[in-house]
Design an enzyme around this catalytic site. Structure first.
Site, PDB file in Angstrom:
ATOM      1  N   LYS A  51       0.842  -1.204   0.000  1.00 15.20           N
ATOM      2  CA  LYS A  51       0.000   0.000   0.000  1.00 15.20           C
ATOM      3  C   LYS A  51       0.875   1.251   0.000  1.00 15.20           C
ATOM      4  O   LYS A  51       0.583   2.221  -0.689  1.00 15.20           O
ATOM      5  CB  LYS A  51      -0.934  -0.006   1.227  1.00 15.20           C
ATOM      6  CG  LYS A  51      -2.047  -1.031   1.086  1.00 15.20           C
ATOM      7  CD  LYS A  51      -2.793  -1.298   2.377  1.00 15.20           C
ATOM      8  CE  LYS A  51      -3.742  -2.484   2.166  1.00 15.20           C
ATOM      9  NZ  LYS A  51      -4.411  -2.954   3.394  1.00 15.20           N
ATOM     10  N   GLN A  95      -5.230  -1.813   9.581  1.00 17.24           N
ATOM     11  CA  GLN A  95      -4.879  -3.089   8.943  1.00 17.24           C
ATOM     12  C   GLN A  95      -5.350  -4.248   9.828  1.00 17.24           C
ATOM     13  O   GLN A  95      -5.033  -4.306  11.010  1.00 17.24           O
ATOM     14  CB  GLN A  95      -3.355  -3.152   8.739  1.00 17.24           C
ATOM     15  CG  GLN A  95      -2.878  -4.383   8.014  1.00 17.24           C
ATOM     16  CD  GLN A  95      -3.368  -4.456   6.572  1.00 17.24           C
ATOM     17  OE1 GLN A  95      -3.322  -3.470   5.836  1.00 17.24           O
ATOM     18  NE2 GLN A  95      -3.856  -5.615   6.162  1.00 17.24           N
ATOM     19  N   ASP A 118     -11.565   2.291   3.673  1.00 18.77           N
ATOM     20  CA  ASP A 118     -11.823   0.851   3.507  1.00 18.77           C
ATOM     21  C   ASP A 118     -13.323   0.553   3.472  1.00 18.77           C
ATOM     22  O   ASP A 118     -13.721  -0.576   3.175  1.00 18.77           O
ATOM     23  CB  ASP A 118     -11.195   0.075   4.680  1.00 18.77           C
ATOM     24  CG  ASP A 118      -9.981  -0.731   4.259  1.00 18.77           C
ATOM     25  OD1 ASP A 118      -9.795  -0.920   3.038  1.00 18.77           O
ATOM     26  OD2 ASP A 118      -9.228  -1.174   5.143  1.00 18.77           O
TER      27      ASP A 118
END
Ligand code: NAD
Length: 279
Positions: A51, A95, A118
């Protein structure tokens, strides 16, 4: 059979985002993503590194916040609140997985909906259900972009999804429904799975079991999307679909690697640029 080339499409999307990012910078907006990682999960480290690389390539600023394995819930929530209030940060990503003693649902709930790149905050999940503009979680969003690129129209089609996870299966239900498909969701408790998959015009598989879907389970000329990422003992990646045999029957199919995987990161980058533009 036509191969759905996620790698190439993801590259095209990242190139467009690079241009958009430069445009934002000329307006004084400097897109920035904050990533929180708790503990030292090896796979997560690889995902976060990828990322970071994608951000660099596009021109998005990237900052990593590493918390120790024994972090308290309060510390995690305090950090998220601090990032919510930091005007220089446009997107926040937690994460997963995080250590089991922490409440991930409270953490997702705390991420400000307008920075939730997200798409895991319940507000954004709700907006997706209502077919409103929102951050769509990255893997389902990437799959929808693939359909768009390859002119695969979902209207009236029978879409069967195997897997009902919060990050893939469930948001996909809404994405496909919003495109007027007739959606069926199968999971580990489904009886006679093959009876459903054989009738699918479009079959999307997100289970995590190597080569689980075999040729006899798919309809002739169907579209097959393989979300699975399974690493064999030889280190090789395989999907949830027996690609060699199923590809002989499918009209379109995604490979693993080079299919859904690269699209996930590209759509995360897309969401960061969106979060920066919507301000
Ligand atoms: P998960 O691991 O949380 O859950 C698996 C799902 O599969 C469950 O809903 C379960 O009911 C279903 N399932 C398991 N065994 C089954 C069976 N025998 N028959 C029918 N259904 C069954 O799911 P996830 O997090 O969505 O991950 C699924 C796979 O997709 C994994 O391989 C993961 O690595 C991969 N993945 C890939 C990407 C990407 O970017 N390509 C993103 C997320 C996940």
């Amino acid at each position: 059979m036509e191969l759905i080339d996620g790698k190439n499409l993801a590259k095209e999307i990242r190139e467009n985002l690079k241009v958009k990012c430069e445009e934002l910078k000329t307006k004084g907006i400097n897109p920035k993503l904050a990533v929180i990682m708790v503990g030292d999960d090896k796979s997560s480290q690889i995902y976060v590194r990828n990322k970071s690389k994608a951000c660099n390539e596009i021109g998005i600023e990237f900052e990593e916040f590493l918390l120790k394995e024994n972090t308290k819930q309060e510390e995690l929530i305090n950090l998220i609140n601090k990032l919510n209030n930091d005007k220089t940060i446009n997107g926040i990503l937690l994460q997963s997985p995080i250590p089991k003693h922490l409440d991930i649902n409270e953490a997702f709930r705390t991420i400000a909906p307008e920075k939730d790149v997200d798409g895991f905050n319940p507000v954004n999940v709700g907006k997706l259900c209502l077919n409103q503009d929102t951050f769509v979680s990255c893997t389902p969003y990437g799959i929808m972009k693939m359909f768009e690129k390859y002119n695969i129209d979902l209207e009236g089609k029978s879409v069967v999804i195997i897997g009902r996870s919060n990050i893939v299966g469930k948001p996909l239900i809404q994405c496909c429904l919003n495109k007027n498909a007739t959606v069926t969701v199968c999971h580990s408790k489904t009886r006679d799975l093959k009876e459903y998959t054989k009738r699918a015009d479009i079959l999307i598989v997100a289970i995590g079991k190597s080569k689980f879907v075999t040729e006899d389970m798919v309809k002739q000329d169907s579209v097959v999307i393989d979300v699975g990422i399974n690493r064999g003992e030889d280190g090789k990646l395989t999907g949830d679909v027996d690609f060699d045999n199923v590809s002989k029957k499918a009209s379109f199919i995604t490979p693993v690697p080079g299919g859904v995987g690269p699209m996930t990161i590209a759509m995360l980058m897309n969401n960061v640029i969106k979060a920066s533009s919507d301000k």
